[in-house]
Design an enzyme around this catalytic site. Structure first.
Site, mmCIF file in Angstrom:
data_model
loop_
_atom_site.group_PDB
_atom_site.id
_atom_site.type_symbol
_atom_site.label_atom_id
_atom_site.label_comp_id
_atom_site.label_asym_id
_atom_site.label_seq_id
_atom_site.Cartn_x
_atom_site.Cartn_y
_atom_site.Cartn_z
ATOM 1 C CG ASP A 93 -0.287 -0.299 2.541
ATOM 2 O OD1 ASP A 93 0.954 -0.486 2.588
ATOM 3 O OD2 ASP A 93 -1.002 -0.346 3.561
ATOM 4 C CG ASP A 96 6.466 5.793 6.674
ATOM 5 O OD1 ASP A 96 6.979 6.853 6.330
ATOM 6 O OD2 ASP A 96 5.974 5.618 7.805
ATOM 7 C CE LYS A 124 2.865 8.955 4.864
ATOM 8 N NZ LYS A 124 2.501 8.733 6.257
ATOM 9 N NE ARG A 158 -7.024 -2.789 7.554
ATOM 10 C CZ ARG A 158 -5.731 -2.574 7.749
ATOM 11 N NH1 ARG A 158 -5.026 -1.970 6.829
ATOM 12 N NH2 ARG A 158 -5.151 -2.940 8.873
HETATM 13 P P1 5GP Z 1 7.536 1.161 6.556
HETATM 14 O O1 5GP Z 1 8.092 -0.160 7.010
HETATM 15 O O2 5GP Z 1 7.895 1.514 5.136
HETATM 16 O O3 5GP Z 1 7.913 2.259 7.519
HETATM 17 O O4 5GP Z 1 6.002 1.079 6.754
HETATM 18 C C1 5GP Z 1 5.077 0.715 5.842
HETATM 19 C C2 5GP Z 1 3.752 0.500 6.568
HETATM 20 O O5 5GP Z 1 3.477 1.579 7.498
HETATM 21 C C3 5GP Z 1 2.608 0.510 5.589
HETATM 22 O O6 5GP Z 1 2.402 -0.767 5.024
HETATM 23 C C4 5GP Z 1 1.469 1.002 6.467
HETATM 24 O O7 5GP Z 1 0.885 -0.095 7.139
HETATM 25 C C5 5GP Z 1 2.114 1.896 7.484
HETATM 26 N N1 5GP Z 1 1.950 3.328 7.127
HETATM 27 C C6 5GP Z 1 2.902 4.185 6.713
HETATM 28 N N2 5GP Z 1 2.399 5.415 6.486
HETATM 29 C C7 5GP Z 1 1.065 5.332 6.749
HETATM 30 C C8 5GP Z 1 -0.026 6.282 6.683
HETATM 31 O O8 5GP Z 1 0.100 7.460 6.315
HETATM 32 N N3 5GP Z 1 -1.248 5.824 7.044
HETATM 33 C C9 5GP Z 1 -1.470 4.539 7.456
HETATM 34 N N4 5GP Z 1 -2.716 4.209 7.776
HETATM 35 N N5 5GP Z 1 -0.467 3.616 7.526
HETATM 36 C C10 5GP Z 1 0.786 4.014 7.174
#
Ligand code: 5GP
Length: 195
Positions: A93, A96, A124, A158
């Site tokens: 999805d 980040d 992001k 969701r």
């Molecule tokens: P990463 O491991 O890249 O930091 O995190 C990815 C996960 O963080 C995504 O799959 C999601 O579940 C969560 N996440 C990151 N940013 C957002 C956001 O703006 N909103 C929501 N609801 N979840 C986020």
């Protein structure tokens, strides 16, 4: 400024998923990727995306858990088929920090996948901690908290058909009903009229 901003509407989401699907289909050609969606957030995107992939792709799922504050990631639910020799396409999805994706790539590579690529609906990019490749991306977004089309807050929202940015997170957390009334006006009305 409004507390909530619709950052990608439903039509733009469908259109971008179609473009990405067509690009992926062209790149993979006769190869038959194992499409692995990361639960639960990638499900709406998976559905729109795979409508534009050939019918012989294989779809599987995987779910992760996070431990502690270091962002360590473990597998809660694993894929149901061996990945050795497969062309794995991870469907995310949102990327980040990149920690989740980096872990997934490591796991699939260690298991002998022939290739590992990622399609992420949202990126992001300024928040990245781990430099991880994202071969296909839908939209670059800022660092606001996003909801809808798979993205949740406490398991909710969701099922929204579009993606919303929460501009004032503490205000949202204290009064999520204002957001509910904006995005689900019918549900809010019928709850008020319940005896
Ligand atoms: P990463 O491991 O890249 O930091 O995190 C990815 C996960 O963080 C995504 O799959 C999601 O579940 C969560 N996440 C990151 N940013 C957002 C956001 O703006 N909103 C929501 N609801 N979840 C986020």
């Amino acid at each position: 400024m409004s507390r909530y901003v619709e950052v990608v509407d439903a039509e733009a989401l469908r259109e971008r998923a179609a473009q990405l699907g067509e690009a992926i289909a062209a790149d993979y050609g006769a190869r038959r990727p194992l499409v692995v969606a990361v639960l639960k957030g990638a499900v709406p995107f998976l559905i729109d995306l795979t409508r534009h992939l050939p019918p012989d792709i294989e779809i599987d799922f995987l779910s992760l858990t996070r431990f502690g504050t270091q962002g360590r990631v473990g597998i809660a639910l694993d894929v149901s088929v061996p990945v050795a020799g497969r062309d794995v396409l991870v469907v995310e999805d949102i990327v980040d920090t990149g920690l989740t994706l980096a872990t997934l790539r490591r796991i699939f590579t260690a298991r002998g996948a022939r290739s590992v690529r990622t399609v992420a609906l949202l990126d992001k990019r300024p928040r990245r901690i781990v430099d991880v490749p994202v071969e296909y991306r839908g939209f670059e977004v800022g660092d606001e908290f996003l909801l809808g089309y798979g993205l949740d807050w406490q398991g909710r929202y969701r099922n929204l058909p579009s993606i919303w940015a929460v501009m004032d997170f503490p205000a949202f957390r204290d009064d999520p009903k204002t957001f509910d009334a904006l995005v689900f006006p019918t549900a809010a009305r019928s709850q008020r009229s319940r005896p």
